[in-house]
Design a protein around this motif. Sequence first.
Motif, mmCIF file in Angstrom:
data_model
loop_
_atom_site.group_PDB
_atom_site.id
_atom_site.type_symbol
_atom_site.label_atom_id
_atom_site.label_comp_id
_atom_site.label_asym_id
_atom_site.label_seq_id
_atom_site.Cartn_x
_atom_site.Cartn_y
_atom_site.Cartn_z
ATOM 1 N N LYS A 85 -4.734 -43.723 9.798
ATOM 2 C CA LYS A 85 -5.549 -43.180 8.849
ATOM 3 C C LYS A 85 -6.873 -43.358 9.003
ATOM 4 C CE LYS A 85 -2.074 -42.716 5.114
ATOM 5 N NZ LYS A 85 -1.812 -42.866 3.740
ATOM 6 N N PRO A 86 -7.816 -42.502 9.859
ATOM 7 C CA PRO A 86 -9.219 -43.098 10.044
ATOM 8 C C PRO A 86 -9.994 -43.396 8.830
ATOM 9 C CG PRO A 86 -8.256 -40.825 11.095
ATOM 10 C CD PRO A 86 -7.449 -41.209 9.988
ATOM 11 N N LEU A 87 -9.815 -42.957 7.552
ATOM 12 C CA LEU A 87 -10.493 -43.060 6.402
ATOM 13 C C LEU A 87 -10.090 -44.225 5.418
ATOM 14 C CD1 LEU A 87 -11.920 -39.374 5.842
ATOM 15 C CD2 LEU A 87 -13.114 -41.507 7.189
ATOM 16 N N LEU A 88 -8.841 -44.864 5.806
ATOM 17 C CA LEU A 88 -8.095 -45.640 4.819
ATOM 18 C C LEU A 88 -9.079 -46.622 4.487
ATOM 19 C CD1 LEU A 88 -5.374 -46.866 4.139
ATOM 20 C CD2 LEU A 88 -5.560 -48.398 5.970
ATOM 21 N N HIS A 89 -10.190 -47.154 5.115
ATOM 22 C CA HIS A 89 -10.905 -48.275 4.456
ATOM 23 C C HIS A 89 -12.014 -47.663 3.242
ATOM 24 C CE1 HIS A 89 -13.389 -45.965 7.032
ATOM 25 N NE2 HIS A 89 -14.632 -46.616 7.202
#
Length: 672
Positions: free
Chosen positions: A142-146
């Motif tokens: 998930k590229p925007l998990l952070h």
Amino acid sequence: MPPSPAKSHSLAHPTYRPDIDGLRAIAVLSVIVFHASPRWLPGGFVGVDIFFVISGFLISTIMFGSLGAAGFSYAEFYARRIRRIFPGLVLVLAATLAFGWWVLLADEFRQLGKHVLASAAFVANLVLWGEAGYFDTVVETKPLLHLWSLAVEEQFYIFWPLLLTLAWKRQHLLRWMGVAVVLSFLLNVGLVLRHPDAAFYMPLTRVWELGAGAMLAWVAWKRGAGAPALPGHQWMGAAGLACIAAGLAFIDRHEAFPGFWALLPVLGACLCIAAGPQAWFNRRLLGSRLFVWFGLISYPLYLWHWPLLAYARVLQDGFMDPPRAVRWGALAVSVLLAWLTFRFVERPLRHGGRRVVAGLAGAMVLLALVGAAAQMRWLGPRNDDPSIQAIMNASADWVYPDALKPFTFEGQRFERIDGGPRQVLLIGDSHVEQFRARALALAERRPQDVSTLLFATRGACPPIPDLIEDRDPICGERLAAALDLARTPAVQAVVIGGCWSCYFDVSQAPAAASAPPPPDHYYYRDAQGQRHMLRGGDGVPQSMAALGRLLAELRAMGKTTYLLLNIPVGPDFEPRSRLTGNRLQAMTAAPVTPMAPLPPSQAALHAQLRQLALDNGAIPLDPMAGLCRPDGLCVRADATGDPVYKDATHLRAAYAREAATFLDPALLAPAR
């Protein structure tokens, strides 16, 4: 008593402290090293908790200075937040979305659009909390998990100024902050074991970390800018760094976190800040040029590093870590991008006027709209081939626990489908949950015949007493509650099922990341507390014997007992294995034969489980009767070539809804 605010309103500018930038450096470097290689720094994720303390301290310092002088301006406060947060975030969101359009598949791009929308609205933590679960997409892809942590901070910035302003007027500021901190900490501790996802993502369970920094800011503001250093400030800095180091070394992702464990990084950050800029460790280490430089670029570095690592994993099919050189190379690139972002994007816009604020806000709204278009499938990815989409549809065809009603027993939340007076309890893991589609179909088509069905399940939790999954502490107490429910007079029948091949077929590892953890994570614990590993030990026969005893016990209590046998699993049944090509160039889905061979070890296990059921008075429910032919070939695709499996170990809901008729004797009331 604090001085009364004047009529003109502006924001105070706190004195710059290089040691706080150095503390930021420790936080961000801990996080990115952990994300690149968790073994190197198992507790590196606590850097986020350090960030929370710093944010609470700095924001509250600004507020106290403003409230105590010219007054607090909400408009200026949020304009400053936009100038600080939006430049880097807009750039990273746009780049992540553009690259995702190029390399992601349909379901992945749709989810990315959802996350872009959530990130632009600063509710990513709530969306990720809603997605958390056994069949959630592999989190590392998930590229925007952070951005969940950024959402928590921004939500804090919405209500915290309101709380401080109201408390300021009543002159009970410290008391109200203390109440908020204590209640938040208690909520965090109360949820972390039973509802770990909620404890991790909820803003209310993180307020105490930001609030700790705020209370520290209050003490500093009351003492005044020119006050001498606190007694023992030298040891405070050393003790703070020691607490942070202990958190990095002794906390890992298998602990119940945040919980009590989060006290280590939070206390460490508070001690470091309280020590002041003149403490030796703060001056010489945190205030050093290298640490300050990383602190200055910490925000864009945090933004950039995770999308690069996530896309590196996506290009590796999402199921494995990229080579070490690729991971560390991604971090090196993220440092370069962070510096470029800081130097040429953030700094020029940080002191802009109303036009800059309006432009940044407009850009964020535009990104939210594009994300919404992707989520609604109005905007598709480059790799949008129909054959690929068929595989994506199969991979997403999972409906548990949709349309089930929740109920609670012994503190555990289970689900039910209301039907007739006969109550059937289904105990197991996701291999029981996959047949929810069939249960609901019967409830829709034959409501007068279907029993009341109770689902007491949890993904990857084996339904055998004393068979332990050492990575999920909830499994044991959840199974204990389910068995207590099974022993009540209200339950007339019990179905026990699981991914038996995943637990007992130790001759091979699971075929995909979507499978439960390999048998190395499971062991049988005997009455003396000794561990018997499934792989490399005698845990399999011990666990099989325990399953037999459970079936016999339930049968002796007068329960109609069913044992749900295994389905074929393995790489031959994984729909995604049909994908060919390269994400960076072009992808297609290769056609396959509709049948695949059943591994001999699974055939042997199937026969053993059938005999175990019969020997202990249970009725076997056999999925293979409809899936496999006598020659050992089993269905993996229907007549049109569409997969009947969701992944390597689970049937898709559309197939189970129509084909899982072998379950009907257990789910329907007996014929009169």
